[in-house]
Design an enzyme around this catalytic site. Structure first.
Site, PDB file in Angstrom:
ATOM      1  N   LYS A 149     -14.967   1.734 -42.350  1.00  0.00           N
ATOM      2  CA  LYS A 149     -14.085   2.749 -42.909  1.00  0.00           C
ATOM      3  C   LYS A 149     -13.458   2.149 -44.163  1.00  0.00           C
ATOM      4  CE  LYS A 149     -13.895   6.090 -39.643  1.00  0.00           C
ATOM      5  NZ  LYS A 149     -13.993   7.537 -39.872  1.00  0.00           N
ATOM      6  N   ASP A 179     -17.959   4.610 -44.742  1.00  0.00           N
ATOM      7  CA  ASP A 179     -17.434   5.966 -44.628  1.00  0.00           C
ATOM      8  C   ASP A 179     -16.157   6.057 -45.446  1.00  0.00           C
ATOM      9  OD1 ASP A 179     -16.582   8.478 -43.947  1.00  0.00           O
ATOM     10  OD2 ASP A 179     -16.431   8.114 -41.797  1.00  0.00           O
ATOM     11  N   GLU A 205     -20.862   7.844 -46.084  1.00  0.00           N
ATOM     12  CA  GLU A 205     -20.488   9.159 -45.566  1.00  0.00           C
ATOM     13  C   GLU A 205     -19.393   9.759 -46.433  1.00  0.00           C
ATOM     14  OE1 GLU A 205     -19.572   9.310 -41.388  1.00  0.00           O
ATOM     15  OE2 GLU A 205     -20.997   7.697 -40.944  1.00  0.00           O
ATOM     16  N   ASP A 230     -20.420  14.709 -43.886  1.00  0.00           N
ATOM     17  CA  ASP A 230     -19.681  14.674 -42.626  1.00  0.00           C
ATOM     18  C   ASP A 230     -18.694  15.833 -42.585  1.00  0.00           C
ATOM     19  OD1 ASP A 230     -18.265  14.094 -40.352  1.00  0.00           O
ATOM     20  OD2 ASP A 230     -17.669  12.082 -40.926  1.00  0.00           O
ATOM     21  N   LYS A 257     -20.916  15.851 -35.545  1.00  0.00           N
ATOM     22  CA  LYS A 257     -19.871  15.703 -34.538  1.00  0.00           C
ATOM     23  C   LYS A 257     -19.808  17.037 -33.795  1.00  0.00           C
ATOM     24  CE  LYS A 257     -16.805  12.441 -36.970  1.00  0.00           C
ATOM     25  NZ  LYS A 257     -17.488  12.232 -38.261  1.00  0.00           N
TER      26      LYS A 257
END
Length: 352
Positions: A149, A179, A205, A230, A257
């Site tokens: 992240k 991401d 992402e 995403d 997701k």
């Protein structure tokens, strides 16, 4: 048939940083479906709402659950096209009930205990030393793919962190995904992507904020590394919207997701449309408890997802639930000798 729902507040073991801020807790809801002649046997699901990310996470959420409860009792259909997390939880409860209330949503070699799922090692945002420490731990644990992240600390320090990894492991030894959660500006995004490419980063992402399809399409067309959508997928309720998005942007990958992209039914449509256009995909969890994670893992195995998946969030919470899903280093497996324990939900405050 009858439906009940109960709120629950998941507590993080330690603060977890994202580009949207630091998380210490996360609300969720559980749904159960049962025949009124035998309330002791029920199918369980998790409506994994995500405040700040789920469009339906507003003051009307509980009212929508109440509407669903009433409609199930009279056999009336409820429009959940704009309530992805509730669709996600309802589908789980129905699948579980249909399969005998055993915590089995998608029977496969995974639920038989003969197949496992490779996952990436998720590295949450934090200060430089803490993130390096987390990376070293994941690598020692045998992870062949890590996901960072980024976007919270100094950009140069984030590059330095990736450079440290690459000094020890090349791209054939360790896959690196990053991401940004929409944290980059379009004006300097290409320069950042080039630097990531020089460090053999596999993919990024959501580099810029969702809702900018023209800019995202340009990035996907010219980027030196693969781009995965995403948050861009959230809120696309109709198949027409999904097709339009994929054809407009034409990304290298999409990240699914189920709690945010229409439940398992919605995720299946995304997969079908992506594969028609040679767009890759993988599946990740969205900070569900182990209940939702169990269902997502079973779905992931059932759709034969390839490569490392983003399903390593089960150990984040202090007050999680027990399921047969077990994480051993970078492999998620199903322990057939550990039956799903439904009594652990008995003390929740069920609305009926």
């Amino acid at each position: 048939m009858r439906l009940e729902f109960a709120p629950y507040l998941l507590q993080f073991k330690e603060p977890s940083g994202t580009s949207r801020g630091v998380l210490t807790e996360k609300p969720t809801f559980f749904i159960k479906i049962y025949d009124e002649s035998d309330p002791s046997h029920f199918g369980i699901g998790e409506a994994a709402v995500f405040p700040g990310l789920s469009p339906e996470a507003d003051g009307t959420y509980v009212w929508k659950l109440t509407e669903l409860l009433a409609n199930v009792a009279i056999g009336k259909e409820t429009d959940l096209s704009f309530h992805s997390s509730i669709q996600f939880g309802l589908e789980q409860a129905i699948y579980d009930f249909s399969n005998g209330c055993k915590g089995i949503y998608f029977p496969s070699s995974f639920t038989e205990g003969s197949k496992s799922i490779e996952i990436n090692g998720l590295i949450w945002m934090g200060d430089f030393d803490k993130m390096v420490e987390r990376i070293e731990t994941k690598i020692k644990d045998g992870f062949k793919c890590i996901k960072l992240k980024i976007g919270a600390i100094d950009w140069d320090k984030e590059l330095e962190m990736i450079r440290i990894i690459r000094n020890h492991y090349n791209q054939n030894e360790l896959m690196i995904r990053v991401d940004a959660n929409g944290g980059f500006n379009f004006t300097d995004c290409f320069k950042k992507l080039e630097k990531l490419a020089n460090l053999e980063v596999h993919s990024i992402e959501q580099p810029i904020k969702p809702g900018n399809p023209k800019q995202m399409a340009e990035l996907c067309h010219h980027s030196p590394i693969s781009i995965a959508l995403d948050e861009e997928l959230i809120g696309k309720a109709s198949n027409e919207e999904r097709i339009k998005l994929l054809e407009k942007i034409n990304p290298q990958y999409i990240i699914l997701k189920p709690a945010l992209c229409g439940g398992f039914s919605g995720a299946s449509i995304w997969i079908e449309e992506a594969e028609k256009r040679n767009i890759g995909w993988w599946i990740t969890s969205a900070l569900e408890s182990n209940v939702g994670l169990n269902a997502i893992a079973q779905f992931t195995a059932a759709v034969n997802a390839k490569g490392p998946q983003g399903l390593g969030t089960g150990s984040l919470f202090t007050n999680n639930f027990e399921t047969p899903v077990v994480l051993t280093y970078d492999q998620l497996s199903f322990n057939t000798e550990n039956p799903f324990n439904y009594s652990q939900f008995s003390n929740l405050k069920w609305h009926r």
